[in-house]
Scaffold this active site. Structure first.
Site, PDB file in Angstrom:
ATOM      1  N   GLU A 110      27.835 -35.249  10.457  1.00  0.00           N
ATOM      2  CA  GLU A 110      26.517 -35.260   9.841  1.00  0.00           C
ATOM      3  C   GLU A 110      26.518 -34.459   8.539  1.00  0.00           C
ATOM      4  OE1 GLU A 110      23.706 -35.739  13.774  1.00  0.00           O
ATOM      5  OE2 GLU A 110      24.018 -33.740  12.994  1.00  0.00           O
TER       6      GLU A 110
ATOM      7  N   CYS B 193      24.253 -30.418   2.102  1.00  0.00           N
ATOM      8  CA  CYS B 193      24.898 -29.522   3.061  1.00  0.00           C
ATOM      9  C   CYS B 193      25.970 -30.374   3.742  1.00  0.00           C
ATOM     10  CB  CYS B 193      23.851 -29.031   4.057  1.00  0.00           C
ATOM     11  SG  CYS B 193      24.553 -28.121   5.426  1.00  0.00           S
TER      12      CYS B 193
ATOM     13  N   CYS C 106      33.583 -27.812  16.023  1.00  0.00           N
ATOM     14  CA  CYS C 106      33.999 -26.497  15.529  1.00  0.00           C
ATOM     15  C   CYS C 106      34.598 -25.729  16.695  1.00  0.00           C
ATOM     16  CB  CYS C 106      32.807 -25.739  14.957  1.00  0.00           C
ATOM     17  SG  CYS C 106      33.253 -24.099  14.305  1.00  0.00           S
TER      18      CYS C 106
ATOM     19  N   CYS D 144      30.337 -20.183  18.604  1.00  0.00           N
ATOM     20  CA  CYS D 144      29.203 -19.258  18.502  1.00  0.00           C
ATOM     21  C   CYS D 144      28.130 -19.674  19.518  1.00  0.00           C
ATOM     22  CB  CYS D 144      28.637 -19.254  17.085  1.00  0.00           C
ATOM     23  SG  CYS D 144      29.865 -18.758  15.868  1.00  0.00           S
TER      24      CYS D 144
ATOM     25  N   CYS E  98      24.946 -21.950  18.487  1.00  0.00           N
ATOM     26  CA  CYS E  98      25.150 -23.088  17.583  1.00  0.00           C
ATOM     27  C   CYS E  98      25.499 -24.367  18.335  1.00  0.00           C
ATOM     28  CB  CYS E  98      26.266 -22.731  16.600  1.00  0.00           C
ATOM     29  SG  CYS E  98      26.750 -24.086  15.517  1.00  0.00           S
TER      30      CYS E  98
ATOM     31  N   GLY F 181      31.356 -27.313  11.390  1.00  0.00           N
ATOM     32  CA  GLY F 181      32.702 -26.788  11.217  1.00  0.00           C
ATOM     33  C   GLY F 181      32.782 -25.464  10.499  1.00  0.00           C
ATOM     34  N   GLU F 182      33.943 -24.837  10.627  1.00  0.00           N
ATOM     35  CA  GLU F 182      34.200 -23.572   9.955  1.00  0.00           C
ATOM     36  C   GLU F 182      35.073 -23.856   8.728  1.00  0.00           C
ATOM     37  OE1 GLU F 182      33.420 -20.412   9.620  1.00  0.00           O
ATOM     38  OE2 GLU F 182      35.125 -20.228   8.265  1.00  0.00           O
TER      39      GLU F 182
ATOM     40  N   SER G   3      30.094 -21.081   3.508  1.00  0.00           N
ATOM     41  CA  SER G   3      29.622 -20.168   4.542  1.00  0.00           C
ATOM     42  C   SER G   3      30.687 -20.047   5.622  1.00  0.00           C
ATOM     43  CB  SER G   3      28.317 -20.706   5.134  1.00  0.00           C
ATOM     44  OG  SER G   3      27.921 -19.908   6.227  1.00  0.00           O
TER      45      SER G   3
ATOM     46  N   SER H 258      28.345 -15.329   7.862  1.00  0.00           N
ATOM     47  CA  SER H 258      27.421 -15.329   8.989  1.00  0.00           C
ATOM     48  C   SER H 258      27.640 -14.049   9.782  1.00  0.00           C
ATOM     49  CB  SER H 258      27.690 -16.535   9.884  1.00  0.00           C
ATOM     50  OG  SER H 258      27.525 -17.710   9.141  1.00  0.00           O
ATOM     51  N   LEU H 259      26.661 -13.180   9.729  1.00  0.00           N
ATOM     52  CA  LEU H 259      26.809 -11.867  10.366  1.00  0.00           C
ATOM     53  C   LEU H 259      26.159 -11.875  11.756  1.00  0.00           C
ATOM     54  CD1 LEU H 259      28.007  -9.156   9.463  1.00  0.00           C
ATOM     55  CD2 LEU H 259      25.758  -8.546   8.567  1.00  0.00           C
ATOM     56  N   HIS H 260      24.863 -12.083  11.800  1.00  0.00           N
ATOM     57  CA  HIS H 260      24.083 -12.248  13.031  1.00  0.00           C
ATOM     58  C   HIS H 260      24.027 -11.044  13.967  1.00  0.00           C
ATOM     59  CE1 HIS H 260      23.748 -16.222  11.554  1.00  0.00           C
ATOM     60  NE2 HIS H 260      24.921 -16.627  11.942  1.00  0.00           N
TER      61      HIS H 260
ATOM     62  N   ASN I 285      17.107 -21.598  14.798  1.00  0.00           N
ATOM     63  CA  ASN I 285      16.734 -22.962  15.190  1.00  0.00           C
ATOM     64  C   ASN I 285      17.156 -23.158  16.629  1.00  0.00           C
ATOM     65  OD1 ASN I 285      15.828 -23.862  12.520  1.00  0.00           O
ATOM     66  ND2 ASN I 285      17.962 -23.558  11.963  1.00  0.00           N
TER      67      ASN I 285
ATOM     68  N   CYS J 215      20.257 -25.572  10.114  1.00  0.00           N
ATOM     69  CA  CYS J 215      21.470 -24.799  10.399  1.00  0.00           C
ATOM     70  C   CYS J 215      21.731 -24.725  11.890  1.00  0.00           C
ATOM     71  CB  CYS J 215      21.300 -23.372   9.905  1.00  0.00           C
ATOM     72  SG  CYS J 215      21.283 -23.264   8.143  1.00  0.00           S
TER      73      CYS J 215
END
Ligand code: SAH
Ligand code: SF4
Length: 342
Positions: free
Chosen positions: A90, A103, A110, A114, A117, A157-158, A189, A212-214, A288, A331
């Protein structure tokens, strides 16, 4: 060979092998990336004999197959593309008044797992090729009839788990004969792959880096993002500092706020402490929701409270404008399953 796998310089050397002059590469890039052609037959300023020869040598202009798309009220459109082996990815088109952003995805699935996600749910299926990365942008430009001004590697994906293919794609997007997208209009990212950050710092072009810290504390970050076991915060922050020293470019830290998980007063203190004194930008993302996870979005007063505290501490912070969440196009919501109407 896929033509969109080749940088301009690689196409030039490919043509040289067949004693074809360099300006032919310019013509081909112009057809592919400016005129967005998918068909050798259209390239009328290339002699038929050359077109035939290139096709015989196996140079193909493959294109992703659009399967479906779904558009939200603000124009955000999610596209589902099929790859040549039947896998699906996508990509999201985000039109705004002064810019059009794509995007894009870098992998099918991936492997980073996480916890919040959707993409990582079924693990990594495979890396995308350079052509498959580049073609997401070319395809969306053609379908929408717009000029794409910005791209972000924030789809599935990373990016740093597919470093070489991604970097080659960036060279093509950035090239003046390619899509001529300025490096500053390209954002990568990462979930925090330290060797990728260090390697990117050595590249000649200056793209934007988002991390991406989170979570601002190892135990919690490990729980949310398993990659933290490999590259804990100390290593991540050291890599960030060396990236900054090398490039002079500030990093954006992404922090998705999850109710009761990483939005508690102590989390705020930890985050301020971790980033104090660093030249950086924080992007707070209202989580999200992803089905099958226990996580909920933080209350909006918590989100604005976080932003205020960070800004007060001198850490420039913005809250990400929500787009595409009703389409499951926001996201962390991208998956490869068939699209359904919202
Ligand atoms: N793999 C890369 C890039 C793709 S994800 C990365 O992790 O950075 C793009 C952004 O969406 C990342 O910041 C990611 O952490 C964030 N994200 C993932 N799931 C999310 C969710 N459910 N809600 C909000 N943001 C999410
Ligand atoms: Fe992969 Fe990024 Fe999702 Fe983590 S947040 S699983 S790294 S796509």
């Amino acid at each position: 060979m896929q033509i969109k796998d080749l940088t301009f310089e690689e196409l030039q050397s490919f043509l040289k092998e067949f004693q074809l002059p360099g300006y032919r590469a310019q013509q081909i890039f112009d057809w592919i990336y400016q005129k967005k052609s998918f068909d050798w037959q259209e390239m009328t300023n290339l002699p038929q004999s050359i077109r035939r020869e290139l096709t015989e040598k196996g140079l193909v202009i493959a294109a992703l197959k659009p399967v479906t798309s779904v558009t939200g009220s603000d124009g955000t459109t999610k596209y589902l593309f099929e790859l040549s082996d039947g896998e699906r990815i996508e990509s999201v088109f985000l039109p705004e008044q002064h810019r059009n952003t794509v995007c894009f995805s870098t992998q099918v699935g991936c492997g980073m797992g996480c916890a919040f996600c959707a993409t990582g749910k079924n693990g990594l299926i495979r890396n995308l090729t350079t052509a498959e990365i580049v073609d997401q942008i070319v395809r969306i430009a053609t379908i929408t009839g717009t000029r794409i001004t910005n791209v972000v590697a924030m789809g599935q994906g990373e990016p740093f788990a597919n470093y070489e293919a991604l970097l080659k794609a960036i060279r093509i997007l950035n090239h003046s004969q390619g899509l001529a997208l300025g490096a500053r209009r390209i954002t990568i990212s990462t979930c925090g792959i330290v060797p990728g950050i260090l390697k990117l710092a050595e590249e000649p072009f200056q793209v934007n880096l988002a991390i991406s810290l989170h979570a601002a504390e190892d135990q919690l970050r490990e729980r949310l993002m398993p990659i933290n076991k490999v590259y804990p915060l100390k290593a991540l922050m050291a890599a960030s500092k060396s990236y900054l020293a090398k490039t002079g470019r500030r990093i954006t830290y992404e922090y998705a706020l999850i109710d009761g998980v990483n939005d508690r007063p102590q989390d705020q203190v930890n985050l301020v402490q971790l980033l104090s004194g660093m030249l950086c930008h924080v992007n707070l993302i209202p989580l999200n929701p992803v089905t099958g996870t226990p996580f909920q979005r933080s209350r909006s007063d918590r989100i604005s409270g976080f932003a205020a505290a960070l800004n007060e501490a001198g850490i420039e912070t913005t809250i990400r404008k929500e787009r595409g969440s009703t389409l499951a196009a926001a996201c962390g919501q991208l998956q490869s399953k068939r699209l359904e109407r919202p």
